[in-house]
Scaffold this motif. Sequence first.
Motif, PDB file in Angstrom:
ATOM      1  N   LYS A  50      -6.179   3.147   0.931  1.00 23.93           N
ATOM      2  CA  LYS A  50      -7.107   3.559  -0.127  1.00 23.93           C
ATOM      3  C   LYS A  50      -6.552   4.640  -1.038  1.00 23.93           C
ATOM      4  O   LYS A  50      -6.972   4.762  -2.193  1.00 23.93           O
ATOM      5  N   ASP A  51      -5.579   5.430  -0.545  1.00 17.90           N
ATOM      6  CA  ASP A  51      -5.040   6.523  -1.360  1.00 17.90           C
ATOM      7  C   ASP A  51      -3.707   6.170  -2.019  1.00 17.90           C
ATOM      8  O   ASP A  51      -3.034   7.050  -2.562  1.00 17.90           O
ATOM      9  N   MET A  52      -3.326   4.923  -1.980  1.00 18.77           N
ATOM     10  CA  MET A  52      -2.106   4.508  -2.677  1.00 18.77           C
ATOM     11  C   MET A  52      -2.289   4.662  -4.176  1.00 18.77           C
ATOM     12  O   MET A  52      -3.403   4.570  -4.703  1.00 18.77           O
ATOM     13  N   SER A  53      -1.222   4.898  -4.881  1.00 16.17           N
ATOM     14  CA  SER A  53      -1.308   5.119  -6.325  1.00 16.17           C
ATOM     15  C   SER A  53      -1.510   3.798  -7.061  1.00 16.17           C
ATOM     16  O   SER A  53      -1.248   2.716  -6.525  1.00 16.17           O
ATOM     17  N   ILE A  54      -1.981   3.901  -8.299  1.00 11.29           N
ATOM     18  CA  ILE A  54      -2.211   2.722  -9.132  1.00 11.29           C
ATOM     19  C   ILE A  54      -0.895   1.964  -9.341  1.00 11.29           C
ATOM     20  O   ILE A  54       0.144   2.557  -9.617  1.00 11.29           O
ATOM     21  N   GLY A  55      -0.962   0.665  -9.193  1.00 14.45           N
ATOM     22  CA  GLY A  55       0.231  -0.167  -9.366  1.00 14.45           C
ATOM     23  C   GLY A  55       0.992  -0.439  -8.085  1.00 14.45           C
ATOM     24  O   GLY A  55       1.850  -1.324  -8.045  1.00 14.45           O
ATOM     25  N   LYS A  56       0.681   0.301  -7.022  1.00 16.65           N
ATOM     26  CA  LYS A  56       1.333   0.071  -5.738  1.00 16.65           C
ATOM     27  C   LYS A  56       0.594  -1.037  -4.989  1.00 16.65           C
ATOM     28  O   LYS A  56      -0.631  -1.138  -5.056  1.00 16.65           O
ATOM     29  N   LYS A  57       1.338  -1.845  -4.259  1.00 11.99           N
ATOM     30  CA  LYS A  57       0.727  -2.985  -3.583  1.00 11.99           C
ATOM     31  C   LYS A  57       1.231  -3.105  -2.150  1.00 11.99           C
ATOM     32  O   LYS A  57       2.251  -2.520  -1.779  1.00 11.99           O
ATOM     33  N   ILE A  58       0.477  -3.853  -1.357  1.00 10.15           N
ATOM     34  CA  ILE A  58       0.963  -4.308  -0.065  1.00 10.15           C
ATOM     35  C   ILE A  58       0.997  -5.834  -0.109  1.00 10.15           C
ATOM     36  O   ILE A  58       0.199  -6.466  -0.817  1.00 10.15           O
ATOM     37  N   THR A  59       1.914  -6.404   0.622  1.00  7.28           N
ATOM     38  CA  THR A  59       2.124  -7.845   0.597  1.00  7.28           C
ATOM     39  C   THR A  59       1.833  -8.431   1.970  1.00  7.28           C
ATOM     40  O   THR A  59       2.274  -7.888   2.990  1.00  7.28           O
ATOM     41  N   SER A  60       1.096  -9.502   1.995  1.00  5.53           N
ATOM     42  CA  SER A  60       0.767 -10.156   3.262  1.00  5.53           C
ATOM     43  C   SER A  60       2.005 -10.827   3.840  1.00  5.53           C
ATOM     44  O   SER A  60       2.984 -11.080   3.123  1.00  5.53           O
ATOM     45  N   PRO A  61       1.985 -11.138   5.126  1.00  2.00           N
ATOM     46  CA  PRO A  61       3.033 -11.999   5.675  1.00  2.00           C
ATOM     47  C   PRO A  61       2.999 -13.360   4.988  1.00  2.00           C
ATOM     48  O   PRO A  61       1.981 -13.778   4.434  1.00  2.00           O
ATOM     49  N   LYS A  62       4.106 -14.034   5.025  1.00  2.00           N
ATOM     50  CA  LYS A  62       4.218 -15.349   4.398  1.00  2.00           C
ATOM     51  C   LYS A  62       3.392 -16.378   5.162  1.00  2.00           C
ATOM     52  O   LYS A  62       3.347 -16.374   6.378  1.00  2.00           O
ATOM     53  N   ARG A  81       1.964 -20.797   4.881  1.00  2.00           N
ATOM     54  CA  ARG A  81       2.432 -22.063   4.343  1.00  2.00           C
ATOM     55  C   ARG A  81       1.293 -23.050   4.104  1.00  2.00           C
ATOM     56  O   ARG A  81       0.489 -23.314   4.982  1.00  2.00           O
ATOM     57  N   PHE A  82       1.228 -23.574   2.868  1.00  2.00           N
ATOM     58  CA  PHE A  82       0.323 -24.654   2.500  1.00  2.00           C
ATOM     59  C   PHE A  82       1.064 -25.631   1.601  1.00  2.00           C
ATOM     60  O   PHE A  82       1.852 -25.216   0.744  1.00  2.00           O
ATOM     61  N   GLY A  83       0.791 -26.918   1.757  1.00  2.00           N
ATOM     62  CA  GLY A  83       1.357 -27.910   0.859  1.00  2.00           C
ATOM     63  C   GLY A  83       2.864 -27.874   0.793  1.00  2.00           C
ATOM     64  O   GLY A  83       3.453 -28.108  -0.263  1.00  2.00           O
ATOM     65  N   GLN A  84       3.521 -27.551   1.923  1.00  2.00           N
ATOM     66  CA  GLN A  84       4.981 -27.464   2.017  1.00  2.00           C
ATOM     67  C   GLN A  84       5.564 -26.349   1.147  1.00  2.00           C
ATOM     68  O   GLN A  84       6.732 -26.384   0.767  1.00  2.00           O
ATOM     69  N   HIS A  85       4.747 -25.351   0.821  1.00  2.00           N
ATOM     70  CA  HIS A  85       5.205 -24.201   0.039  1.00  2.00           C
ATOM     71  C   HIS A  85       4.806 -22.918   0.767  1.00  2.00           C
ATOM     72  O   HIS A  85       3.798 -22.870   1.469  1.00  2.00           O
ATOM     73  N   ASP A  86       5.600 -21.878   0.562  1.00  2.00           N
ATOM     74  CA  ASP A  86       5.334 -20.566   1.164  1.00  2.00           C
ATOM     75  C   ASP A  86       4.626 -19.670   0.160  1.00  2.00           C
ATOM     76  O   ASP A  86       5.027 -19.594  -1.012  1.00  2.00           O
ATOM     77  N   TRP A  87       3.599 -18.955   0.632  1.00  2.00           N
ATOM     78  CA  TRP A  87       2.764 -18.120  -0.229  1.00  2.00           C
ATOM     79  C   TRP A  87       2.605 -16.726   0.374  1.00  2.00           C
ATOM     80  O   TRP A  87       2.802 -16.525   1.572  1.00  2.00           O
ATOM     81  N   VAL A  88       2.219 -15.782  -0.467  1.00  2.00           N
ATOM     82  CA  VAL A  88       1.826 -14.447  -0.013  1.00  2.00           C
ATOM     83  C   VAL A  88       0.653 -13.969  -0.854  1.00  2.00           C
ATOM     84  O   VAL A  88       0.398 -14.483  -1.943  1.00  2.00           O
ATOM     85  N   ILE A  89      -0.064 -12.975  -0.334  1.00  2.00           N
ATOM     86  CA  ILE A  89      -1.115 -12.295  -1.091  1.00  2.00           C
ATOM     87  C   ILE A  89      -0.610 -10.915  -1.473  1.00  2.00           C
ATOM     88  O   ILE A  89      -0.067 -10.196  -0.634  1.00  2.00           O
ATOM     89  N   TYR A  90      -0.800 -10.546  -2.736  1.00  2.00           N
ATOM     90  CA  TYR A  90      -0.488  -9.195  -3.197  1.00  2.00           C
ATOM     91  C   TYR A  90      -1.802  -8.436  -3.363  1.00  2.00           C
ATOM     92  O   TYR A  90      -2.682  -8.857  -4.121  1.00  2.00           O
ATOM     93  N   TYR A  91      -1.936  -7.330  -2.660  1.00  2.00           N
ATOM     94  CA  TYR A  91      -3.163  -6.537  -2.691  1.00  2.00           C
ATOM     95  C   TYR A  91      -2.858  -5.171  -3.303  1.00  2.00           C
ATOM     96  O   TYR A  91      -2.017  -4.426  -2.800  1.00  2.00           O
TER      97      TYR A  91
END
Length: 373
Positions: free
Chosen positions: A23-35, A37-47
């Motif tokens: 919650k105290d991370m600065s604006i523009g900073k993100k965390i990335t989910s683990p990879k 797989r759907f539809g034979q492609h790898d995805w991540v979430i950027y929060y």
Amino acid sequence: MESLSMMAASGCYQFKINYSETKDMSIGKKITSPKFRFGQHDWVIYYYPQGINNKDYNGKYVSVFLGLQRESVDVPADFSFQLLDKHANIVSPTTFILLHHTFTSKEKSAGLYDCFEKTKLEQSYIKDECFVLRVSISVGQDSNIISSLGFPYESIHKFRKDNVHTDVTFDVDGKNFVAHRLILAAHSPVFRAEFFGSMIESNMDCIIKINEMIPSVFEAMLDFMYNCCICINDYKVSISSTAFLQHLVVAADRYEVLRLKVACEHKLIEKISLNTVLSTLEIAEIHNCEELKEQCLRLVVDEAASCRPVKFEDLRYHGEPIVLYRSNSVPPVEFCCPILGSQGSRSGQGTENNNASRNTSSDPETDQSVTSS
């Protein structure tokens, strides 16, 4: 929360986020989910806890984006983000915001700058300092996200948890589980034959006893058939998460729940190491997981370079002993096989320990989810 998903054209993925730590991370900073797989492609979430940049409401809103990983082809996809409340129900208004984007090598991410307000997040969705962000995805030109992602998994799962209209009871090592025959039959040809085919139970009201299975593994398989998404660390067991995945492969193969089997196979591929390669290879060989078996053997071959040979006579491939070349610097290889029910370490000679002597509290592996379409 590390997640696992099946190779499917559509499905959902849940990302557990520690709100207190972000919650105290600065604006523009993100965390990335683990990879995942759907539809034979790898995805991540950027929060982005404070949003992507200063103009995005000065940190009032959280930004969430879906990212495609390392692809050179165009991938069209429909997707939506949801928040799960403290009871794991989808209640956030973003549930109904359908996004469409063609992911390319130049535009690998898409999402919402104002996904939800931080104040509402704090009021309704935080449990034990964490919350769960879920993404539903449908990949492909002809995807129909409204029907495929609108299925009320949570409501049906609640029927089972509340014992509403359940019509079958299972006894797994003294622990009872209730379910709906129709739901299980839809996922498993084995259950379909048992409930509605020539194998139909003579007494429809009897309790069906399940042998040679850990109760939490059976429970996880049921949860997957109802939710198409499970978190492995929700189940209290005295074995490592890798061993739990191996047990799930055995259960999924036994009842022909192919989506669960493929999902676990892909996660085990990510987790192959010298500590687990023997048990994983044996599971792959016995249960016809060809891709998993190939990756295990690849690791064995890779480790053969510039090392002395050590023969593991208990492990055979097409009837021939596997020989693994290993240097003195490599620790003993863990032997943990749900088929044989034992584990220990092998270095030509080894000892066996009981599975119950291990505790997940000492397992360094992180939370994981299994998801499906």
